[in-house]
Every structure is written in structure tokens, then in C-alpha cells.
Design an enzyme around this catalytic site. Structure first.
Site, PDB file in Angstrom:
ATOM      1  N   ASP A 141       2.838  15.090   3.523  1.00 38.29           N
ATOM      2  CA  ASP A 141       2.076  13.887   3.309  1.00 38.29           C
ATOM      3  C   ASP A 141       1.073  14.200   2.026  1.00 38.29           C
ATOM      4  O   ASP A 141       1.298  13.395   0.915  1.00 38.29           O
ATOM      5  CB  ASP A 141       1.537  12.992   4.269  1.00 38.29           C
ATOM      6  N   HIS A 159       8.174  16.360   5.875  1.00 37.09           N
ATOM      7  CA  HIS A 159       8.969  16.993   6.934  1.00 37.09           C
ATOM      8  C   HIS A 159       9.138  15.636   7.905  1.00 37.09           C
ATOM      9  O   HIS A 159       8.508  14.818   8.004  1.00 37.09           O
ATOM     10  CB  HIS A 159       8.194  18.082   7.640  1.00 37.09           C
TER      11      HIS A 159
END
Length: 446
Positions: free
Chosen positions: A354, A72
Site C-alpha cells: 500500500d 499484495h
């Protein structure tokens, strides 16, 4: 650098006398880590359009599929530093405010018509774009939206305009879209999709919900994976305890905000400080003093050292192999179906975190890669050889750089082959078999 002298031959064919040369052994130190530079890379502030290596292949190759895994975009912190004022960031989308994008206004309009889309489970109740004048925790910011509008535009120019991956009358079956249940991942996916397929028909959008951040779908039960994750967390802890500079900084910061050091550490200050840093906001102050650039640098430097040690120690690598197998296996199965001639799911988009991208990079053996920045993208391209139609190749790109030959399964192929890509079979046998050799097993379930 060793320059090896060659003895020249004189015009009369005789060798001149050999002069002794001193060959100094130069020891060059590896470049020092620059935490501020690395933090800037991580912020990934949208500037001029970037150059990228996506879509490069010999002219007789045909692009048949693209699978994209994104992190994102820029978000508001997930943690707050106790007793400080939260960073003052506006999450309303304003095309007049920087950073902006020429299609930002059209994107906002298009998102308001999105009720016709098919959204799995809880996704339908999430907002399709950020809209709070004071950002909520973890909310995508305008910067985050713009980062993915840029990603989508870049991929469109290459894959749609140049390579005609999807026809103008594409169908829902040609796309595969999946996101975790956070508004920031859904909104990032929609921003990328909007510039990739401008003004797309909402009825053709079927967004699947993935409850697990490692996208393990129905194969999440893996005690061995959890074991390696715990070992990895122990390694992290012991590295932190050894770092005296870090301890001093935490003690100092805890004094400034007036809480116990332990509580400050638990509030994960780097997450919050990165937000101040990326948005060029002043670090927080209290009556006792200010958190400053020195605090930030020490914590960020430790983070970078931790990543470096993580690569060396291999515990994370073992965790990553088990964590990412379900997702890589799904990708390989899809690429195989397309190589056999199926025309479905030729473009796949996974919108993730991540903690999704990082283990995938590690499992593939791409150790040189930086930790996934905001709006990072990892792309798998499938190509068909136009001269031998049965032969298929893959390319893997990370943030626009070709990392195919950094992967563990294609490192050696590069030295022996003149093809600028990796045979699909190598990727298949890595995912189906070679990933488990290190565990003395033959399959994920073993």
C-alpha cells in the site's frame, strides 16, 4: 441542482408572461463516511468476476504494452494486540475451502516445480505459496492468493485472449517482473502470473528483487523526500491528538487488554482488527471485556478522516512526487522504448505494498481514489494509433476503473480532444519535467 427555466414561445410567436420561479439553494451535505462499508471495500473479498474497463479502445488502436503495479493480497496482520489471542486463521491452501478458485489446485502443483526460475538474491529462499496451518505475521492468506488468481485471469481474458499482447511462444525478454523481498509480494506476483500465463515455463521467469518499498532502485538518496515524510507524520500525529473519540476508544481498549494506552496505540490495533473483520472472526475478548464493533468503527473512521485531510494538506503530495519519481521514470522510459518499436518488456509486473501504490496515485493527481485495498491494481496501457503509427497514447486504470482523465497531466486534454486517451508525450513531460515545477527545480537531482 439548479434547474434554469427557459421561456417557451407560444404558437402565435408571442412570449407568455413570465412566472416568477423560486430557485431554492439546496445545500446537500456530503455523504457521511461509513467505516464498515469502507472496510468491506478494503477487504476486497473475492466474489463473482468483476467487470472492468481494461483493454477498451477504438477498434483501430493496437495495444502495445501493459505495465501493472499491484498491492499484495489479503494477509495476516503485521502487529498483534498485546495480551489477546491472535486471530485464528489457517494459511494452508485448500481448494475445498472458501474463497476458492478453479485453478487453485493447479497453481499449488505448478508452484512446487518452481526451482527452475531465476530469482534475484534472497527471493529464491522464500516460499512460493503460503503453507502454515497457523498463519505467520504478514503471511499471505488463501483469500490473498485467490484475489490475485482472479486478477491474473481477468487480465488474461483482456490482454492475451482479446488483444494478443503476448504470442503463445513469448520469451523471458518480453516480461519484466519485480517484487519486494516479502513472501506476500512474491506469492501475489506468482498467483497473478499463473492465471495470466497458465502453466508458464519456469525457465522464462526472471524475478527481480527490489529492496525499497517505493521501488526507488538506484535513486533512493533524497533528503528532501524524507523531510516531507516527517512533516506528513507530524500532521498525522496532530490530527490524532485532536480526536477525543479516538482517545476514549484507545483508553477503553487498553483497559480491556490491561496495558498502558500508549502501548496499545503502538501495537497498531487497526491492522489486527481489520484481519478479524475481513475474515468474519469475532473481535478478541479478555476477562475484563471485549473489543467490539464500536471500537473498530471509531478507529476506522479516524483512518478515513486522516486520508481525507492528507489529500487536502499537500505535504503527502510533495512527498509522493519525490518518492515515486524513480519508479514512474522507469515506466516512462520503458513505454518510450516500446513506442519506438522495441519488443522487450511489453508486460511489466511490479508486486508491491500500500505504501507503494498510495504515493503513485497521489503523485499522478488521482485524488478521488480510495486507499489501496488488498490486491489493488494500477495499470498503464500503451496504445498505438492504427491510422497514425507514430502516435501513442496511454490509459491509466485503477481497480478496473479508467482514471486517465483524473490525472493532473491529462485533466485538460479531455476537454479539448475527441480521443478517449492521453497522448504519451503528456505523461513523458510530466515525469521528466512538470513533476518538479512545484519545487522550483528542473530535475529529481536538483
Amino acid at each position: 441542482v439548479h434547474l434554469i427555466p427557459v421561456n417557451p414561445v407560444r404558437e402565435d410567436g408571442l412570449h407568455p408572461k413570465s412566472r416568477k420561479r423560486i430557485m431554492p439553494d439546496l445545500l446537500t451535505e456530503p455523504p457521511a463516511i461509513d467505516p464498515v462499508y469502507e472496510a468491506r471495500v478494503y477487504c476486497n473479498i473475492p466474489t463473482i468476476a468483476e467487470r472492468s474497463m481494461e483493454g477498451h479502445a477504438p477498434h483501430y488502436f493496437k495495444l502495445v504494452s501493459v505495465q501493472v503495479l499491484i498491492r499484495h493480497g489479503d494477509r495476516y496482520p503485521l502487529y498483534a494486540i498485546p495480551k489477546t489471542k491472535r486471530p485464528d486463521i489457517d494459511c494452508m491452501l485448500l481448494p475445498s475451502r472458501k474463497p476458492s478458485h478453479p485453478q487453485l489446485e493447479a497453481f499449488i502443483k505448478h508452484m512446487s516445480k518452481g526451482s527452475a526460475a531465476q530469482m534475484d538474491g534472497s527471493l529464491s529462499s522464500l516460499p512460493r505459496y503460503p503453507s502454515h496451518s497457523m498463519c505467520e505475521m504478514g503471511e499471505l492468506t488463501q483469500t490473498g492468493v485467490v484475489q490475485h488468481l482472479q486478477n491474473g485471469q481477468l487480465l488474461r481474458e483482456i490482454y492475451i485472449n482479446k488483444h494478443k499482447l503476448l504470442p503463445s511462444d513469448w520469451t523471458a525478454k518480453q516480461l519484466y517482473l519485480e517484487t519486494t523481498g516479502k513472501s506476500r509480494t512474491l506469492q501475489s506476483a506468482l498467483a497473478l502470473l499463473y492465471t495470466f500465463l497458465p502453466d508458464f515455463d519456469w525457465k522464462k521467469i526472471n524475478m527481480r528483487h527490489q529492496w525499497s518499498t517505493i521501488f526507488c532502485s538506484g535513486s533512493c538518496d533524497c533528503p528532501m523526500r524524507n523531510h516531507y515524510l516527517e512533516e506528513e507524520q507530524r500532521r498525522q500525529y496532530s490530527l490524532r491528538v485532536k480526536n477525543n473519540d479516538l482517545e476514549k476508544i484507545y483508553v477503553d481498549m487498553a483497559k480491556i487488554v490491561g496495558i498502558p494506552t500508549r502501548q496499545l496505540r503502538a501495537s497498531n490495533p487497526i491492522d489486527s482488527l481489520l484481519c478479524y473483520f475481513c475474515h468474519n472472526a469475532t473481535f478478541p475478548c479478555t476477562k475484563t471485556g471485549c473489543i467490539g464493533m464500536e471500537h473498530f468503527k471509531v478507529i476506522k473512521r479516524h483512518q478515513l478522516e486522516d486520508e481525507r485531510e492528507r489529500q487536502e494538506k499537500k505535504l503527502y503530495f510533495l512527498y509522493a512526487l519525490l518518492a515515486t519519481h524513480p519508479l514512474l521514470n522507469q515506466t516512462v522510459n520503458r513505454l518510450q522504448r516500446i513506442a519506438e518499436g522495441k519488443k522487450e518488456e511489453v508486460f511489466a509486473l511490479y508486486s508491491a505494498h500500500d505504501v507503494t501504490l498510495s504515493p503513485v496515485l497521489s503523485a499522478l493527481g488521482i485524488t478521488e481514489a480510495r486507499f489501496p485495498r488488498f490486491a489493488a491494481r494500477l495499470v498503464f496501457e500503451l496504445w498505438q494509433d492504427g491510422k497514425r503509427l507514430k502516435e501513442h497514447f496511454i490509459r491509466i486504470l485503477y481497480n478496473g476503473a479508467d482514471v486517465t482523465f483524473q490525472t493532473s497531466f491529462c485533466k485538460d486534454h479531455y476537454k479539448r480532444s475527441n480521443k478517449p486517451m492521453c497522448p504519451l508525450e503528456k505523461f513523458v513531460s510530466f515525469v521528466k519535467r512538470d513533476m518538479f515545477l512545484i519545487f522550483n527545480s528542473t530535475s529529481y537531482y536538483d
